[in-house]
Design a protein around this motif. Structure first.
Motif, PDB file in Angstrom:
ATOM      1  N   ILE A 128       4.063  18.429 -30.662  1.00 36.82           N
ATOM      2  CA  ILE A 128       3.173  18.886 -29.589  1.00 36.82           C
ATOM      3  C   ILE A 128       3.509  20.328 -29.217  1.00 36.82           C
ATOM      4  CG2 ILE A 128       2.489  18.527 -27.169  1.00 36.82           C
ATOM      5  CD1 ILE A 128       1.459  16.305 -29.032  1.00 36.82           C
ATOM      6  N   THR A 129       4.806  20.634 -29.124  1.00 38.52           N
ATOM      7  CA  THR A 129       5.216  21.973 -28.695  1.00 38.52           C
ATOM      8  C   THR A 129       4.872  23.052 -29.714  1.00 38.52           C
ATOM      9  OG1 THR A 129       7.484  21.794 -29.555  1.00 38.52           O
ATOM     10  CG2 THR A 129       7.091  21.042 -27.277  1.00 38.52           C
ATOM     11  N   GLU A 130       4.509  22.656 -30.922  1.00 39.32           N
ATOM     12  CA  GLU A 130       4.093  23.618 -31.940  1.00 39.32           C
ATOM     13  C   GLU A 130       2.646  24.074 -31.754  1.00 39.32           C
ATOM     14  OE1 GLU A 130       4.985  21.693 -35.645  1.00 39.32           O
ATOM     15  OE2 GLU A 130       7.157  21.811 -35.298  1.00 39.32           O
ATOM     16  N   ILE A 131       1.906  23.404 -30.897  1.00 42.29           N
ATOM     17  CA  ILE A 131       0.517  23.780 -30.607  1.00 42.29           C
ATOM     18  C   ILE A 131       0.544  25.035 -29.749  1.00 42.29           C
ATOM     19  CG2 ILE A 131      -1.607  23.069 -29.417  1.00 42.29           C
ATOM     20  CD1 ILE A 131      -0.717  20.123 -30.003  1.00 42.29           C
ATOM     21  N   GLY A 178      -2.203  19.804 -20.955  1.00 40.94           N
ATOM     22  CA  GLY A 178      -2.481  19.524 -19.546  1.00 40.94           C
ATOM     23  C   GLY A 178      -3.959  19.311 -19.279  1.00 40.94           C
ATOM     24  N   VAL A 179      -4.796  20.140 -19.882  1.00 39.40           N
ATOM     25  CA  VAL A 179      -6.245  19.981 -19.697  1.00 39.40           C
ATOM     26  C   VAL A 179      -6.713  18.669 -20.327  1.00 39.40           C
ATOM     27  CG1 VAL A 179      -8.511  20.918 -20.308  1.00 39.40           C
ATOM     28  CG2 VAL A 179      -6.720  22.446 -19.446  1.00 39.40           C
ATOM     29  N   ILE A 180      -6.210  18.374 -21.523  1.00 36.62           N
ATOM     30  CA  ILE A 180      -6.597  17.113 -22.173  1.00 36.62           C
ATOM     31  C   ILE A 180      -6.157  15.925 -21.312  1.00 36.62           C
ATOM     32  CG2 ILE A 180      -6.227  15.615 -24.178  1.00 36.62           C
ATOM     33  CD1 ILE A 180      -5.892  18.223 -25.838  1.00 36.62           C
ATOM     34  N   LEU A 181      -4.937  16.000 -20.797  1.00 34.66           N
ATOM     35  CA  LEU A 181      -4.421  14.910 -19.959  1.00 34.66           C
ATOM     36  C   LEU A 181      -5.319  14.676 -18.752  1.00 34.66           C
ATOM     37  CD1 LEU A 181      -2.110  12.884 -19.315  1.00 34.66           C
ATOM     38  CD2 LEU A 181      -1.026  14.752 -18.047  1.00 34.66           C
ATOM     39  N   PHE A 182      -5.727  15.748 -18.081  1.00 36.09           N
ATOM     40  CA  PHE A 182      -6.571  15.564 -16.901  1.00 36.09           C
ATOM     41  C   PHE A 182      -7.990  15.155 -17.273  1.00 36.09           C
ATOM     42  CE2 PHE A 182      -3.012  17.129 -14.616  1.00 36.09           C
ATOM     43  CZ  PHE A 182      -3.115  16.452 -13.413  1.00 36.09           C
ATOM     44  N   ARG A 183      -8.473  15.552 -18.421  1.00 31.70           N
ATOM     45  CA  ARG A 183      -9.764  15.019 -18.892  1.00 31.70           C
ATOM     46  C   ARG A 183      -9.662  13.504 -19.026  1.00 31.70           C
ATOM     47  NH1 ARG A 183     -13.793  18.313 -20.874  1.00 31.70           N
ATOM     48  NH2 ARG A 183     -13.219  20.475 -21.273  1.00 31.70           N
ATOM     49  N   LYS A 184      -8.570  13.062 -19.606  1.00 31.16           N
ATOM     50  CA  LYS A 184      -8.363  11.621 -19.809  1.00 31.16           C
ATOM     51  C   LYS A 184      -8.213  10.898 -18.465  1.00 31.16           C
ATOM     52  CE  LYS A 184      -7.969  11.821 -24.373  1.00 31.16           C
ATOM     53  NZ  LYS A 184      -8.958  11.185 -25.255  1.00 31.16           N
ATOM     54  N   ILE A 185      -7.402  11.441 -17.566  1.00 33.07           N
ATOM     55  CA  ILE A 185      -7.208  10.806 -16.255  1.00 33.07           C
ATOM     56  C   ILE A 185      -8.543  10.639 -15.546  1.00 33.07           C
ATOM     57  CG2 ILE A 185      -6.284  11.162 -13.922  1.00 33.07           C
ATOM     58  CD1 ILE A 185      -3.809  12.478 -15.301  1.00 33.07           C
ATOM     59  N   PHE A 186      -9.348  11.707 -15.516  1.00 34.13           N
ATOM     60  CA  PHE A 186     -10.618  11.656 -14.787  1.00 34.13           C
ATOM     61  C   PHE A 186     -11.653  10.802 -15.514  1.00 34.13           C
ATOM     62  CE2 PHE A 186      -9.427  16.022 -12.875  1.00 34.13           C
ATOM     63  CZ  PHE A 186      -8.651  15.411 -11.898  1.00 34.13           C
ATOM     64  N   ALA A 187     -11.531  10.647 -16.840  1.00 37.50           N
ATOM     65  CA  ALA A 187     -12.439   9.756 -17.567  1.00 37.50           C
ATOM     66  C   ALA A 187     -12.084   8.290 -17.292  1.00 37.50           C
ATOM     67  CB  ALA A 187     -12.375  10.042 -19.066  1.00 37.50           C
ATOM     68  N   LEU A 222      -1.778   9.642 -20.816  1.00 36.46           N
ATOM     69  CA  LEU A 222      -0.747  10.301 -21.615  1.00 36.46           C
ATOM     70  C   LEU A 222      -0.771   9.793 -23.051  1.00 36.46           C
ATOM     71  CD1 LEU A 222       1.729  12.121 -21.972  1.00 36.46           C
ATOM     72  CD2 LEU A 222       3.127  10.197 -21.158  1.00 36.46           C
ATOM     73  N   ILE A 223      -0.820   8.481 -23.228  1.00 35.82           N
ATOM     74  CA  ILE A 223      -0.841   7.906 -24.581  1.00 35.82           C
ATOM     75  C   ILE A 223      -2.074   8.385 -25.339  1.00 35.82           C
ATOM     76  CG2 ILE A 223      -0.997   5.736 -25.890  1.00 35.82           C
ATOM     77  CD1 ILE A 223       1.805   6.334 -24.610  1.00 35.82           C
ATOM     78  N   GLU A 224      -3.220   8.412 -24.687  1.00 34.43           N
ATOM     79  CA  GLU A 224      -4.455   8.877 -25.349  1.00 34.43           C
ATOM     80  C   GLU A 224      -4.368  10.369 -25.687  1.00 34.43           C
ATOM     81  OE1 GLU A 224      -7.941   7.798 -23.108  1.00 34.43           O
ATOM     82  OE2 GLU A 224      -7.445   5.661 -23.169  1.00 34.43           O
ATOM     83  N   THR A 225      -3.754  11.157 -24.811  1.00 31.75           N
ATOM     84  CA  THR A 225      -3.580  12.587 -25.068  1.00 31.75           C
ATOM     85  C   THR A 225      -2.693  12.794 -26.292  1.00 31.75           C
ATOM     86  OG1 THR A 225      -3.866  13.145 -22.735  1.00 31.75           O
ATOM     87  CG2 THR A 225      -2.698  14.763 -24.100  1.00 31.75           C
ATOM     88  N   LEU A 226      -1.590  12.072 -26.344  1.00 31.12           N
ATOM     89  CA  LEU A 226      -0.683  12.171 -27.487  1.00 31.12           C
ATOM     90  C   LEU A 226      -1.369  11.724 -28.773  1.00 31.12           C
ATOM     91  CD1 LEU A 226       2.452  10.764 -25.693  1.00 31.12           C
ATOM     92  CD2 LEU A 226       2.198  13.108 -26.554  1.00 31.12           C
ATOM     93  N   ALA A 227      -2.144  10.662 -28.692  1.00 29.89           N
ATOM     94  CA  ALA A 227      -2.864  10.173 -29.870  1.00 29.89           C
ATOM     95  C   ALA A 227      -3.831  11.237 -30.389  1.00 29.89           C
ATOM     96  CB  ALA A 227      -3.609   8.881 -29.537  1.00 29.89           C
ATOM     97  N   ASP A 228      -4.557  11.870 -29.476  1.00 30.34           N
ATOM     98  CA  ASP A 228      -5.489  12.927 -29.880  1.00 30.34           C
ATOM     99  C   ASP A 228      -4.751  14.105 -30.512  1.00 30.34           C
ATOM    100  OD1 ASP A 228      -7.551  11.411 -28.868  1.00 30.34           O
ATOM    101  OD2 ASP A 228      -8.000  12.760 -27.192  1.00 30.34           O
ATOM    102  N   ALA A 229      -3.651  14.518 -29.879  1.00 28.37           N
ATOM    103  CA  ALA A 229      -2.934  15.706 -30.332  1.00 28.37           C
ATOM    104  C   ALA A 229      -2.181  15.471 -31.636  1.00 28.37           C
ATOM    105  CB  ALA A 229      -1.956  16.170 -29.248  1.00 28.37           C
ATOM    106  N   LEU A 230      -1.638  14.273 -31.811  1.00 27.87           N
ATOM    107  CA  LEU A 230      -0.832  14.002 -33.002  1.00 27.87           C
ATOM    108  C   LEU A 230      -1.634  13.454 -34.169  1.00 27.87           C
ATOM    109  CD1 LEU A 230       2.298  12.437 -31.256  1.00 27.87           C
ATOM    110  CD2 LEU A 230       2.141  14.695 -32.357  1.00 27.87           C
ATOM    111  N   GLY A 231      -2.830  12.960 -33.902  1.00 26.14           N
ATOM    112  CA  GLY A 231      -3.666  12.447 -34.983  1.00 26.14           C
ATOM    113  C   GLY A 231      -2.970  11.344 -35.759  1.00 26.14           C
ATOM    114  N   GLU A 232      -2.962  11.464 -37.078  1.00 33.36           N
ATOM    115  CA  GLU A 232      -2.383  10.412 -37.927  1.00 33.36           C
ATOM    116  C   GLU A 232      -0.867  10.275 -37.762  1.00 33.36           C
ATOM    117  OE1 GLU A 232      -1.811  12.859 -42.105  1.00 33.36           O
ATOM    118  OE2 GLU A 232      -3.741  11.908 -41.703  1.00 33.36           O
ATOM    119  N   LYS A 233      -0.233  11.258 -37.157  1.00 33.40           N
ATOM    120  CA  LYS A 233       1.214  11.171 -36.905  1.00 33.40           C
ATOM    121  C   LYS A 233       1.528  10.303 -35.695  1.00 33.40           C
ATOM    122  CE  LYS A 233       2.115  15.456 -39.201  1.00 33.40           C
ATOM    123  NZ  LYS A 233       2.172  16.887 -39.083  1.00 33.40           N
TER     124      LYS A 233
END
Length: 153
Positions: free
Chosen positions: A12-15, A23-32, A113-124
């Motif tokens: 994640i930190t390599e992004i 942070g933006v993805i996380l809050f998109r997920k929270i508000f969804a 958080l889990i959904e954010t990580l899933a989106d960011a890490l993809g198949e990893k």
């Protein structure tokens, strides 16, 4: 478990600009997941719920980056001696008690958080990675809730 979380977090930190992006993805997920959460944050007041203007706002980006930065600090504290991390999490819980955070909010943030990580890490984002993050979030949640309880006594 901790090693899996640490290794996946390194990805994640390599992004570029990962704190703001995540942070933006996380809050998109929270508000969804919980649209009613929109009203819990001062930085949302001038925006329509889930509007692109909200997610582009400097205040949301700053808050989201701060949340991810705190997560980064917590992950860096994972190791054989968890006592320093426990103290940080309890303090964080005590501060959140002052903001009106409720126990019911924690599963929402955990899911986001889990959904954010899933989106960011993809198949990893494997089943093992997910299980490790779920376990770590349970530690975060239980210690923050303990801090909230202590603050409210």
């Amino acid at each position: 478990m901790a090693a899996t979380v640490i290794d996946s977090w390194k990805l994640i930190t390599e992004i570029d600009n990962y704190e703001e992006v995540a942070g933006v993805i996380l809050f998109r997920k929270i508000f969804a997941i919980a649209p009613e959460a929109h009203d819990l944050f001062r930085f949302t007041k001038e925006f329509e719920p889930n509007s692109e203007e909200l997610f582009a706002s400097e205040r949301l980006k700053k808050h989201g980056a701060g949340v991810v930065s705190t997560l980064d600090i917590a992950i860096c504290m994972l190791g054989t001696d968890l006592e320093p991390l426990v103290l940080v999490l309890k303090d964080l819980g005590a501060r959140h008690a002052k903001y009106g955070v409720l126990e019911a909010h924690f599963p929402i943030v955990g899911q986001a958080l889990i959904e954010t990580l899933a989106d960011a890490l993809g198949e990893k984002f494997t089943d093992d990675v997910k299980a490790a993050w779920v376990d770590i979030y349970a530690v975060v949640q239980s210690n923050m809730l303990a801090g909230m309880k202590e603050a409210n006594e």
